[in-house]
Design an enzyme around this catalytic site. Structure first.
Site, PDB file in Angstrom:
ATOM      1  N   ASP A  49       1.078  -1.037   0.285  1.00  0.00           N
ATOM      2  CA  ASP A  49       0.150  -0.018  -0.232  1.00  0.00           C
ATOM      3  C   ASP A  49       0.654   0.739  -0.188  1.00  0.00           C
ATOM      4  OD1 ASP A  49      -2.973  -1.088   0.184  1.00  0.00           O
ATOM      5  OD2 ASP A  49      -2.948  -1.245   1.628  1.00  0.00           O
TER       6      ASP A  49
ATOM      7  N   ALA B 295     -15.559   1.641  -0.619  1.00  0.00           N
ATOM      8  CA  ALA B 295     -14.695   1.403  -1.571  1.00  0.00           C
ATOM      9  C   ALA B 295     -14.549   1.975  -2.958  1.00  0.00           C
ATOM     10  CB  ALA B 295     -13.905   0.100  -1.206  1.00  0.00           C
ATOM     11  N   ARG B 296     -16.517   1.432  -2.905  1.00  0.00           N
ATOM     12  CA  ARG B 296     -17.198   0.883  -4.017  1.00  0.00           C
ATOM     13  C   ARG B 296     -17.418   2.659  -4.391  1.00  0.00           C
ATOM     14  NH1 ARG B 296     -18.647  -3.649  -6.309  1.00  0.00           N
ATOM     15  NH2 ARG B 296     -18.528  -5.365  -5.246  1.00  0.00           N
TER      16      ARG B 296
ATOM     17  N   ARG C 120     -16.133   5.665  -3.101  1.00  0.00           N
ATOM     18  CA  ARG C 120     -14.841   6.277  -3.109  1.00  0.00           C
ATOM     19  C   ARG C 120     -15.195   7.993  -2.773  1.00  0.00           C
ATOM     20  NH1 ARG C 120     -12.064   6.215  -8.469  1.00  0.00           N
ATOM     21  NH2 ARG C 120     -10.507   6.496  -6.969  1.00  0.00           N
TER      22      ARG C 120
ATOM     23  N   ASP D  85      -4.225  -3.460   6.964  1.00  0.00           N
ATOM     24  CA  ASP D  85      -5.092  -2.901   8.507  1.00  0.00           C
ATOM     25  C   ASP D  85      -6.081  -3.329   8.789  1.00  0.00           C
ATOM     26  OD1 ASP D  85      -5.114  -0.902   7.719  1.00  0.00           O
ATOM     27  OD2 ASP D  85      -3.054  -0.413   8.498  1.00  0.00           O
TER      28      ASP D  85
END
Length: 683
Positions: free
Chosen positions: A311, A381-382, A384, A521
């Site tokens: 990441d 996350a979809r 955003r 994480d």
């Protein structure tokens, strides 16, 4: 490697070597010895030599004078060979057990304040708590079990586990700060915690079991090497068994003890005796680095890793991105952008969100609604995006520029050309641009600043020299990702990455036959951590991430994955170096024992070392064979010094140092031992 110094929990090593000596004798039990084919054969040979010491003519008449003394000396040397090998394994295990005892002292059966269904509380033993129970812990009390914070904000002292003296802030609703570990202590305020592990299955329980070696299983490479050593041993056994008929044919009969001595000299006893110690020490080095591995397989896999998936935020860049600047677009003023950014970030508890609020407040931004009447919209996350639903029904959003564009279009809004210019300007600076909108109007862009950690380019160059490819994952746009990737020196990057993209990136690499490691994480990282060959979870992360990974970093340092690759490679290099040394040693032992066996038929002319006698040659070779094991224990436990070289360079270096060195050193040592044995008149 990372050289950051920190306080480490003290491990009591008092009496470590005394306990290892006792364990060396305990491990002589045939059931224990049978686990190691090479050393088991030495164990059988020792028993036979012991019998021949008591009954020299057990297998027929024995030529030469005083065979009982010679047989006894061979028996003692073989016994010490076994004890030294057992001692090496016991020392490695003892270090892990000492660390486990230190951790066990942290874990105690404490009283816990359990929250009942009706809201009342009841004090119960921590062993009675089950997954899903709620407990209340106040300042000064120890957190009895693993859990997730669901209410309250408090500072937690995790030094007993991580060695870091500074307390850590724990609060609900944050991937990085909601997970707590049993055995840590609250130093301020209070928390309500949901239990996430049943008794005996907590994080500390797993740590104790793993560093203690109770769940240690052989790794694939270790199994493969054990099979190879067993096959070599079997081949040499067949060779030795077929020698007596040839010896009788040339009228030079060979005694059973000499044959056993030859067999022990032929088989790779050095690596056979140190193999377990090397594997256990590898696990111990990882534990000393404040990482808990679920198995030796995970540690070994680190050494075979071909691709690192990392990441960007917190791994390649420093911590969290912080709001640096508001850039107005569409004719709005800087103050108006600040007002809308404040409204959009009001419920955002991430460090980025809090930094936007701080920057807006610094610019005297104002809200025209009551906070209690508004509703926060969490980041997804979809989508955003994240933001706030206002009391009057209006919607304020901030997020990725293309996501905000879609949001505005869906409400009939128009896009402005300044937006793309601001987007590219921030991206070319290596920052992250977030657009902010109210209903169908885009007000401006928030510049989130990223700073690459010092020394990252050098570390990636080092990995590249080892043949490890690095891939950066980021939710940023391609322009920003390209700038950061170029500056950091990674080999490739995946921009605008979703959790599904992470898994797909790992699968694509694995489809090419590569081993992949990644770090994470959050709960959304759990599937990718489970898919990777090596998954490193942060201790400060969610329980889901820690359960999915096969390694947990107690320091919560994402760059630790790079160091683990180094530790894994050091383990493989150490095993390869000592195997090379062990096999090269046999050359000198052949030249010592074979001429001694067939001195009567002219082969004695091969006695190039000029050894004093046949018996002295055998004793010298066996004595060297025994003493080299304890001599190499420090190297097996510490590991061969790591150098960032390619596989071919490492092979050449091993052959030169441990191959050539392993062939020359025994000639010198055996000759010196021969002189000593001859001087004291033992042979």
């Amino acid at each position: 490697m990372n050289t950051k110094k920190r306080h480490k929990p003290q491990v009591d090593t008092t009496g470590l070597y005394q306990r290892a000596i006792r364990q060396a004798f305990v491990k002589l039990h045939p059931r224990q010895m049978a686990k190691n084919p090479v050393m088991f054969l030495v164990w059988v040979g020792t028993l036979i030599c012991a019998l021949l010491t008591l009954f020299p003519a057990l297998f027929g008449p024995v030529p030469g004078e005083n065979p009982r003394l010679f047989n006894g000396l061979v028996t003692v040397i073989l016994l010490f060979t076994l004890l030294f090998a057992n001692f090496a394994e016991a020392v490695a295990e003892g270090r892990g057990k000492a660390q486990a005892d230190s951790l066990r002292a942290t874990k105690a059966d404490t009283k816990a304040c359990k929250v009942l269904d009706d809201g009342d509380t009841q004090f119960v033993s921590s062993t009675e708590l089950r997954q899903g129970d709620l407990i209340k812990v106040v300042a000064g009390e120890m957190i009895p079990v693993d859990g997730e914070v669901i209410d309250g904000v408090a500072s937690v002292d995790e030094s007993a586990i991580t060695g870091e003296s500074a307390p850590v802030l724990k609060e609900p609703g944050s991937d990085m700060a909601s997970s707590v570990t049993g055995g840590t202590r609250i130093v301020s305020d209070e928390l309500v915690i949901r239990v996430t592990a049943d008794p005996g299955k907590g994080f500390l329980d797993r740590m104790i079991a793993l560093v203690e070696g109770a769940q240690r299983t052989k790794t694939p490479n270790e199994i493969a090497l054990t099979v190879l050593l067993a096959v070599l041993t079997q081949v040499f056994l067949i060779v030795v068994v077929t020698l007596p008929p040839f010896a009788d044919y040339v009228q030079n009969p060979v005694g059973v003890v000499i044959l056993i001595a030859l067999l022990v000299a032929l088989i790779p006893t050095t690596i056979g005796g140190l193999l377990s110690a090397i594997g256990i020490a590898g696990m111990d080095r990882v534990a000393q680095f404040n990482v808990v591995a679920t198995s030796g397989r995970a540690v070994e896999a680190c050494g075979d890793v071909n691709t690192l998936v990392l990441d960007k935020t917190g791994t390649i860049t420093l911590g969290n991105r912080l709001a640096e600047e508001f850039i107005p677009v569409n004719g709005y003023s800087l103050q108006e952008v600040a007002n809308v950014a404040l409204a959009a970030s009001l419920f955002d508890q991430t460090p980025e969100g809090k930094s936007i609020v701080r920057l807006a407040e610094k610019m005297n931004a104002q809200l025209n609604f009551g906070r209690n009447a508004a509703e926060g919209v969490e980041f997804s996350a979809r989508t955003r995006m994240s933001g706030t639903n206002l009391p009057d029904g209006g919607e304020v959003r901030k997020g990725a520029v293309d996501a905000i564009k879609g949001f505005v279009r869906s409400r009939g809004g128009q896009l402005c050309p300044e937006l793309d210019a601001a987007y590219e300007s921030v991206s070319h600076l290596g920052g992250t641009p977030l657009a902010v909108a109210y209903e169908s109007e885009i007000y401006g862009v928030i510049y989130l600043k990223d700073i690459i950690k010092p020394g990252m380019r050098e570390r990636f160059d080092q990995l590249r020299r080892m043949g490890v490819r690095t891939v950066m994952l980021t939710g940023d746009n391609r322009i920003t990702a390209r700038v950061i990737a170029k500056e950091a020196g990674v080999d490739d990057f995946i921009a605008e990455a979703t959790p599904e993209d992470k898994i797909q990136a790992i699968k694509d690499e694995q489809a090419q036959g590569k081993l992949v490691a990644m770090t994470g994480d959050g709960t959304n990282d759990a599937p990718a951590l489970a898919q990777a060959n090596v998954g490193l979870a942060m201790n400060s992360g969610t329980q889901a991430a820690k359960e999915a990974a096969n390694m947990v970093d107690l320091d919560s340092d994402p760059t630790k994955l790079i160091d683990l690759v180094t530790i894994g490679k050091q383990l493989l290099i150490t095993r390869g170096a000592l195997t090379t040394f062990s096999l090269a040693n046999d050359i000198a032992k052949y030249f010592a024992i074979l001429p001694a066996m067939f001195a009567g038929v002219g082969i004695g002319s091969l006695n190039i070392m000029g050894l004093a006698s046949a018996q002295s040659a055998v004793l010298s070779a066996l004595l060297y064979n025994a003493l080299i094991i304890p001599a190499l224990i420090p190297l097996a436990l510490k590991g061969v010094k790591f150098r960032p070289l390619s596989a071919n360079q490492l092979l050449q270096r091993n052959i030169l140092i441990y191959g050539l060195g392993g062939a020359i050193a025994p000639f010198i040592a055996i000759k010196l031992l021969d002189v000593l044995i001859a001087a004291v008149g033992l042979a």
